[in-house]
Design a protein around this motif. Structure first.
Motif, short mmCIF file in Angstrom:
data_model
loop_
_atom_site.label_atom_id
_atom_site.label_comp_id
_atom_site.label_asym_id
_atom_site.label_seq_id
_atom_site.Cartn_x
_atom_site.Cartn_y
_atom_site.Cartn_z
N HIS A 106 -2.07 3.83 8.32
CA HIS A 106 -1.53 2.67 6.98
C HIS A 106 -1.90 4.11 6.32
O HIS A 106 -1.21 3.00 4.69
CB HIS A 106 -2.68 1.68 7.53
CG HIS A 106 -2.28 0.47 6.49
ND1 HIS A 106 -1.48 0.02 5.83
CD2 HIS A 106 -3.43 0.42 4.85
CE1 HIS A 106 -2.34 -0.83 4.71
NE2 HIS A 106 -2.77 -0.19 3.91
N GLY A 109 1.20 5.32 5.00
CA GLY A 109 2.16 4.73 4.14
C GLY A 109 3.36 4.01 5.91
O GLY A 109 4.42 3.96 5.70
N ARG A 112 4.87 1.20 6.86
CA ARG A 112 6.09 1.06 6.11
C ARG A 112 7.45 1.20 6.67
O ARG A 112 8.96 0.79 6.20
CB ARG A 112 5.94 0.80 4.45
CG ARG A 112 5.19 0.01 3.53
CD ARG A 112 5.22 0.56 2.30
NE ARG A 112 3.54 1.38 2.36
CZ ARG A 112 3.54 2.00 1.77
NH1 ARG A 112 4.19 2.49 0.92
NH2 ARG A 112 2.06 2.69 1.43
#
Length: 122
Positions: A106, A109, A112
């Motif tokens: 997380h 990133g 995403r």
């Protein structure tokens, strides 16, 4: 055996101990990782996993239950893997990742990028 050949053989053997391929076809790649992933082996593992996506499976399942811990530098396993998954339109599913691994992904990133998580065994 020349020194360089010996080192290459040892490195390849070490990867086979860590990366266990259970299924690799057009529909699904199923891999479980075993043992410690560290600075020395993270990049080769990521490259190996990315190479396995050349068959363009629909899904790639990665089981991290047998990985004791994954440090921040070890997260470099995911960079070539995510790039290859995006190029081949493969969905990455991470199985049985501990909370620290999820937090590291997380923070980088990588959530995403379309990573999915599952607590189920592969």
């Amino acid at each position: 055996m020349p020194e360089r050949g010996w080192k290459a053989w040892r490195a390849a053997r070490a990867l086979r101990r860590i990366v266990h391929i259970h299924r690799n076809d057009r529909e699904r790649l199923v891999v479980s990782l075993h043992g410690e992933i560290n600075h020395a082996n993270a990049a080769p593992i990521g490259q190996l996993l990315a190479a396995l996506l050349q068959a363009s499976p629909t899904e790639a399942h990665l089981d991290f239950a047998q990985v004791p811990r994954l440090g921040t530098a070890s997260a470099s396993v995911f960079f070539p893997l995510v790039a290859a998954a995006r190029a081949h339109r493969t969905t990455l599913i991470v199985h049985r990742a501990d909370p620290s691994l999820r937090a590291a992904l997380h923070e980088l990133g990588l959530d995403r990028t379309g990573l999915s998580y599952s607590g189920d065994p592969i």
